[in-house]
Enzyme design. Structure first.
Site, PDB file in Angstrom:
ATOM      1  N   HIS A  72       0.831  -1.202   0.000  1.00 41.84           N
ATOM      2  CA  HIS A  72       0.000   0.000   0.000  1.00 41.84           C
ATOM      3  C   HIS A  72       0.874   1.265   0.000  1.00 41.84           C
ATOM      4  O   HIS A  72       0.600   2.239  -0.695  1.00 41.84           O
ATOM      5  CB  HIS A  72      -0.914  -0.062   1.232  1.00 41.84           C
ATOM      6  N   GLU A  75       2.180   1.840  -3.395  1.00 37.03           N
ATOM      7  CA  GLU A  75       1.144   2.427  -4.263  1.00 37.03           C
ATOM      8  C   GLU A  75       1.126   3.961  -4.095  1.00 37.03           C
ATOM      9  O   GLU A  75       1.116   4.706  -5.070  1.00 37.03           O
ATOM     10  CB  GLU A  75      -0.216   1.826  -3.880  1.00 37.03           C
ATOM     11  N   HIS A  76       1.174   4.417  -2.826  1.00 37.01           N
ATOM     12  CA  HIS A  76       1.198   5.871  -2.584  1.00 37.01           C
ATOM     13  C   HIS A  76       2.417   6.504  -3.242  1.00 37.01           C
ATOM     14  O   HIS A  76       2.322   7.543  -3.889  1.00 37.01           O
ATOM     15  CB  HIS A  76       1.276   6.153  -1.079  1.00 37.01           C
ATOM     16  N   GLU A 147      -4.400   7.872   7.229  1.00 37.83           N
ATOM     17  CA  GLU A 147      -5.310   6.942   6.547  1.00 37.83           C
ATOM     18  C   GLU A 147      -5.621   5.765   7.483  1.00 37.83           C
ATOM     19  O   GLU A 147      -6.768   5.323   7.579  1.00 37.83           O
ATOM     20  CB  GLU A 147      -4.670   6.448   5.238  1.00 37.83           C
TER      21      GLU A 147
END
Lengths: 424, 429
Positions: A72, A75-76, A147
């Site tokens: 994740h 991905e950022h 997040e």
């Protein structure tokens, strides 16, 4: 270098078709031109998700373990390349762009109604151009921590993850996709490059484009932007997972007005060849078991045990298979007892055959409807490929599904092997 | 383009929109009833519509209705309830597969329309009043919903902040109402609300889909027009605009809850009617993926995961939402105000403006591929007293220049700052 090979896949009944191109770079490309559409949606994804935290390639002599949440984080970070922010590049084309990371996949996509050629170039280039520095990796930590915190404030999500933690002892599916504040603190540029080089290999990726497109134009852009990859013989390892659930019950204090629950029945994983059939048949079986027409729903409703519908989900990923029921109830234990009672009753007496035919018709409608938009089409093409199936296979499977398949799916549920997660 | 859009008002109190494109694979019919928001009546209407969506005389329980929907290829039938300006919009919608895609081209469109009309006009009544079967359950679920409003902290922050921002206006009222009022609802109250809704509400009918369901559409048009003609006192709205006056001084509210993150919500109000410039200001400020708020509050300062804005044209209010680290609320609020000040001063580039226009153009054009998108586009246009196509709206956006942008930004005044933060944190907002 391999040759580019093209196929057309057609569903003769509805006369719909799409193209599958095995590109010389190693990438699988799926194209679905849709007549009369203004929008184009492209999805570029890797078979890399949060559960892939132990792996090796032909470059490594041993298995490597990386911190939770790194897929994740990666991905950022891909949205930032050396000289600009990817969002600003897309701003020049008018496209909407975003990405998501799941347990098994990471997908980058855009949707636009003009300049799809420019947007496709940006998409293919930025995903193939990692740029990680100590400064930009550090900068992202605060954003991802927020997040994670935002997710902690969503009780239904908390309930789901607590359930996975209760069901699974060791399998990494029991870890939040974004990781934790502690685990992301260990992520470095070097680790990100290691994961990128391992999983963002075109042999482990796919591209789907649906809507307003020209096949030759898309392939010319692919020829120009895709950098051929050598197959690195990726191996992923998962710990052995016991059959029994880790914990029967977990209660999390949150401060909700009415408790939220998830009940998960842990099943034995099925082989890859049977995965799709199992998923489709279990999904239909759960509709028979807990849908609005079922005796279970009737009893839960009459006894005022649940608010609204009861959620039902087949949770099947590599090495993991379970059936999950969820909802809102003032007495989740009584709901669990009721669900078990009805599973056992159905095992003994079977389902209503007429209901089965109705469910089949309903599932057929839903499966056709998922291809209503360019996003739906592109998403279905990519996800079907990641699950090793063709786009129209699901509709065919539904048409061929038998009553006996429902019983087989039902008998995979062991009513002694379940966990209950409650948020109060 | 094979898209066809037509609008008619065959009688006072009814508006019909028909949107068709042969590429669409589903047909949907949405019937909306619009009434002024009323603290006591609105929650009853909301409960009433959820009851109508669960049964009718022909299919008097959820299982039988569920069977019927499955038989119609998994057609969905659902209630809708939301606020628009100071009005409450409620109704029922049905959406099913086009006849040409059913097995052997079975005609289901007429059956879907019949079911929708049955649920609205032929409810499951016993001796003239709504049957108690689902009423008690619906009431209990409404009470649970009221008690559970706190569960989703982000959504709760949103509804709490509205109470301050729109204090004294109908838009501040909660659609679920209070527990005390919910306990008082009985079959008679539902029956009265049912009659009142059918007698008085403004009716909007939207058809969206392939356009081949002609018989189904005629059937619905005829029935609803007859209803509209049956009552001379029916409400009629040309628009649902209800601008909210800006407070003379901004109001600051802080609440504490057991949670991990702080939610910061800021309201900016305007008296400008330059909607296309205001929509563009909102987009550049916090409505696009490369917005000022995204690039500065999130990307540059790393203060949050999300920070975005939306423009509520009916209330002439721009709302900024941000999930922020406890303790950083003031920094985030300062930066949000700073970014708006830059737009007020004209400190934005021509490129930023062009990119924003290009993005909103793409977003508007994408509606042409989505039946649901077109349905809500035209409904929202009607609610604002217009009937612009996405294409026409793009023209209006492209007419907005730097001067109008700055003027629109300058018209936005801070009205309310609401912070919901974890218990025990320092108060720094």
């Amino acid at each position: 270098m391999r040759e580019t090979v093209k196929h057309t896949i057609t569903d003769e009944r509805t006369n719909r078709s799409y193209r599958h191109i095995k590109h010389s770079s190693g990438l699988d490309i799926f194209l679905a031109p849709l007549d009369g559409f203004y929008t184009t949606c492209a999805m570029f994804g890797a078979k890399y998700g949060s559960i892939h935290n132990c792996f090796k390639t032909s470059d490594d002599d041993r298995m490597i373990t990386v911190p939770d949440g790194i897929a994740h984080y990666l991905e950022h970070k891909l949205f930032e390349n050396g000289d600009s922010n990817v969002f600003e590049l897309f701003a020049e084309t008018g496209a909407y762009d975003n990405a998501f990371t799941g347990f098994e996949n990471t997908v980058y996509y855009f949707n636009c109604s003009e300049n799809y050629d420019k947007s496709l170039r940006i998409l293919l280039n930025f995903v193939q151009k990692p740029y990680f520095t100590p400064e930009n990796v550090e900068k992202e930590r605060g954003i991802i921590a927020q997040e994670i915190k935002m997710s902690l404030d969503i009780p239904s999500r908390r309930c789901f993850y607590e359930l996975l933690r209760a069901m699974y002892h060791y399998h990494p599916v029991n870890i939040d996709i974004a990781g934790s504040e502690e685990s992301i603190a260990k992520i470095t540029p070097e680790l990100l490059y290691k994961c990128y080089d391992t999983f963002y290999d075109l042999n482990n990726m796919a591209l789907s484009v649906a809507g307003n497109l020209d096949e030759d134009e898309v392939l010319a852009i692919c020829d120009e932007c895709l950098r051929p990859c050598e197959d690195k013989k990726l191996e992923v390892s998962f710990p052995d997972e016991p059959y029994e659930v880790a914990k029967k019950k977990v209660v999390t204090e949150f401060g909700v007005g009415v408790p939220i629950f998830s009940i998960g029945f842990k099943c034995r994983p099925v082989s890859d060849e049977l995965a799709l059939k199992n998923e489709v048949s279990t999904d239909m079986m759960l509709s028979l078991l807990a849908g609005r027409m079922s005796p279970l729903y009737k009893e839960l409703s009459e006894r005022k045990l649940v608010n609204g519908d009861i959620g039902k989900q087949v949770f099947d990923i590599k090495g993991v298979s379970s059936c999950i029921f969820s909802g809102e109830s003032r007495d989740p234990e009584a709901v669990a007892e009721c669900v078990i009672k009805h599973i056992e009753a159905a095992k003994k007496n079977g389902f209503d055959r007429e209901q089965f035919e109705l469910i089949r018709k309903s599932e057929y409608g839903s499966s056709v409807n998922q291809l209503a938009t360019s996003e739906g089409y592109a998403d279905a093409l990519l996800m079907c490929h990641f699950n090793d199936i063709g786009l129209f296979d699901e509709e065919r499977l539904i048409a061929d599904m038998t009553y006996e398949d429902m019983l087989t799916a039902l008998n995979r549920i062991d009513t002694d092997n379940y966990s209950l997660s409650i948020i109060v | 383009m094979s898209l066809k859009v037509s609008s008619t008002s065959p009688a006072k109190g009814i508006h019909i929109t028909d949107i068709s494109d042969e590429k669409f694979i589903s047909d949907s019919i949405v019937i909306r009833f619009t009434t002024p928001i009323d603290e006591k009546l609105t929650p009853i209407y909301s409960l009433l519509l959820s009851l109508l969506a669960e049964s009718c005389r022909k299919y008097p329980d959820r299982a039988l209705l569920g069977n019927r929907l499955a038989e119609l290829y998994g057609t969905s039938l659902y209630p809708i309830s939301y606020k628009s300006g100071d009005c409450f919009v409620t109704g029922l919608a049905v959406s099913g597969l086009c006849d040409r895609l059913t097995i052997n081209s079975e005609v289901i469109s007429v059956k879907c329309a019949e079911l929708l009309l049955d649920c609205i006009f032929d409810p499951d009544v016993c001796d003239g009043v709504f049957c108690g079967r689902y009423l008690e359950q619906g009431k209990r679920e409404l009470i649970d919903k009221i008690e559970n409003e706190i569960a989703n902290r982000q959504a709760y922050a949103g509804s709490q902040s509205l109470k301050t921002a729109f204090r004294g206006e109908p838009a501040a009222v909660s659609l679920n109402g209070t527990k005390e009022n919910a306990l008082k609802i009985d079959a008679q109250a539902i029956e009265q609300a049912y009659k009142k809704l059918l007698d008085e509400a403004f009716i909007s009918v939207s058809f969206t889909g392939s356009g081949k369901n002609i018989q189904a559409k005629e059937m619905v048009k005829e029935r609803l027009t007859k209803l509209a003609l049956s009552s001379p006192n029916r409400l009629h709205y040309d628009n649902l605009l209800a601008p909210s006056p800006c407070k003379s001084e901004p109001e600051y509210v802080t609440e504490e809850m057991e949670q991990s993150q702080s939610n910061l919500i800021m309201f900016f109000k305007t008296d400008s009617s330059d909607f296309s410039a205001l929509k563009l200001v909102n987009s550049l400020f916090g409505g696009v993926p490369f917005s000022r708020l995204f690039l500065n509050v999130r990307e540059k300062l790393s203060l949050c995961y999300y920070c975005s804005s939306m423009y509520d044209e009916a209330k002439r209010t721009m709302i900024v939402s941000c999930g922020v680290e406890p303790g950083s609320e003031q920094r985030a609020a300062d930066e949000i105000i700073n970014q708006l000040d830059e737009l007020k001063n004209g400190s934005f580039t021509d490129e930023e403006l062009e990119n924003t226009k290009r993005y909103v153009k793409g977003a508007a054009f994408s509606k042409y591929d989505s039946p649901a998108g077109l349905n809500s586009w035209y409904y929202s246009e009607n609610s604002c007293g217009r009937n612009c196509s996405p294409e026409k709206m793009i023209e209006l956006f492209y007419e907005v220049d730097r001067e109008r942008m700055s003027k629109a930004a300058q018209s936005l005044k801070l009205d309310t700052v609401y912070v919901q933060r974890p218990c025990g944190g320092e108060n720094n907002a």
